[in-house]
Design an enzyme around this catalytic site. Sequence first.
Site, PDB file in Angstrom:
ATOM      1  CB  THR A  25     113.546 -55.600  42.043  1.00 42.02           C
ATOM      2  OG1 THR A  25     114.380 -55.219  43.138  1.00 42.02           O
ATOM      3  CG2 THR A  25     114.342 -55.502  40.753  1.00 42.02           C
ATOM      4  CG  ASP A  81     109.040 -56.743  45.023  1.00 42.10           C
ATOM      5  OD1 ASP A  81     108.966 -56.278  43.877  1.00 42.10           O
ATOM      6  OD2 ASP A  81     109.977 -57.453  45.415  1.00 42.10           O
ATOM      7  N   GLY A  82     106.335 -56.340  43.390  1.00 44.81           N
ATOM      8  CA  GLY A  82     105.506 -57.058  42.426  1.00 44.81           C
ATOM      9  C   GLY A  82     105.670 -58.555  42.600  1.00 44.81           C
ATOM     10  CB  ALA A  83     104.211 -61.403  42.628  1.00 48.77           C
ATOM     11  N   GLY A  97     113.827 -61.052  38.562  1.00 47.86           N
ATOM     12  CA  GLY A  97     114.931 -60.082  38.703  1.00 47.86           C
ATOM     13  C   GLY A  97     116.144 -60.656  39.400  1.00 47.86           C
ATOM     14  CD  GLU A 103     112.710 -59.593  44.752  1.00 50.41           C
ATOM     15  OE1 GLU A 103     111.925 -60.555  44.763  1.00 50.41           O
ATOM     16  OE2 GLU A 103     112.934 -58.924  43.727  1.00 50.41           O
TER      17      GLU A 103
HETATM   18  C1  5RP Z   1     111.767 -59.381  40.771  1.00 53.80           C
HETATM   19  C2  5RP Z   1     110.356 -59.756  40.972  1.00 53.80           C
HETATM   20  C3  5RP Z   1     109.333 -58.850  40.346  1.00 53.80           C
HETATM   21  O1  5RP Z   1     108.566 -58.322  41.370  1.00 53.80           O
HETATM   22  C4  5RP Z   1     108.485 -59.622  39.390  1.00 53.80           C
HETATM   23  O2  5RP Z   1     109.324 -60.158  38.380  1.00 53.80           O
HETATM   24  C5  5RP Z   1     107.391 -58.759  38.764  1.00 53.80           C
HETATM   25  O3  5RP Z   1     107.926 -57.822  37.889  1.00 53.80           O
HETATM   26  P1  5RP Z   1     107.016 -56.751  37.127  1.00 53.80           P
HETATM   27  O4  5RP Z   1     106.474 -55.824  38.157  1.00 53.80           O
HETATM   28  O5  5RP Z   1     107.985 -56.071  36.190  1.00 53.80           O
HETATM   29  O6  5RP Z   1     105.932 -57.493  36.394  1.00 53.80           O
HETATM   30  O7  5RP Z   1     110.018 -60.705  41.615  1.00 53.80           O
HETATM   31  O8  5RP Z   1     112.622 -60.346  41.351  1.00 53.80           O
END
Ligand code: 5RP
Length: 227
Positions: A25, A81-83, A97, A103
Amino acid sequence: MNDKELVAHHAAQQVKDGMCVGLGTGSTANYFIEQLARRYHEDDLRVTVVASSVVSTRKAGQLGLPLMAIEHLTQLDLYVDGADEVTPDLTLLKGRGADLVREKLLVEASKQFIVLVDSSKFVSRIGERFAIPIEVMPFAWQLVKHKLEAMGATGDLRHTANGDGLVVTSHGSLVLDMTFDSQLTAQTLNELLNNTAGIVEHGIFYGLASSVLCAVNGQVQEQLAGG
Ligand code: 5RP
């Protein structure tokens, strides 16, 4: 392509025919969903996807990816996923998120977890830039907050962007954003939060990432766990 798109494209290239893939997300995860959908339609890549949030479920559905409900899942081949923060030992902070439990369930069900970031996400310690997001059972938030405050933490429930309500996760948890003593290691914090009753899940992903992809000057760099 911007840096986030570049790493998303690179990760999508690593998806193999027949895989079951978990979708994260956030803005970077969104690029990955788009790249995976492109491969699904243009390269005839056979995949099944499971999403970590309502918003990712919706995006994957709109792009025509074949979705499986998390309820039917026993194992995943890959989770992407991102972080929000990444330390040198590839410990992650996640959860802006809010849907942390989904997750982490998908990460733990997966054979491989690829993390997609840009260079702004690297920090020397977890909690350097953000408070630690902690999903709590609604009736437990006061007790959990009090217990963490007794250990020196500060923070409060997360409010909605317009400030007139509380953030509630898709399955009804509240979210505490807590800041801890900077001397506490991620390992210690992880154990502390894992062992506190009333906490559904928290944003420290310790020892879970397989690799981190980051684009620097248009080139994708990969860091492997333990590497
Ligand atoms: C959601 C997360 C997202 O991966 C994190 O906030 C990174 O978001 P983005 O890719 O928009 O920088 O942990 O719960």
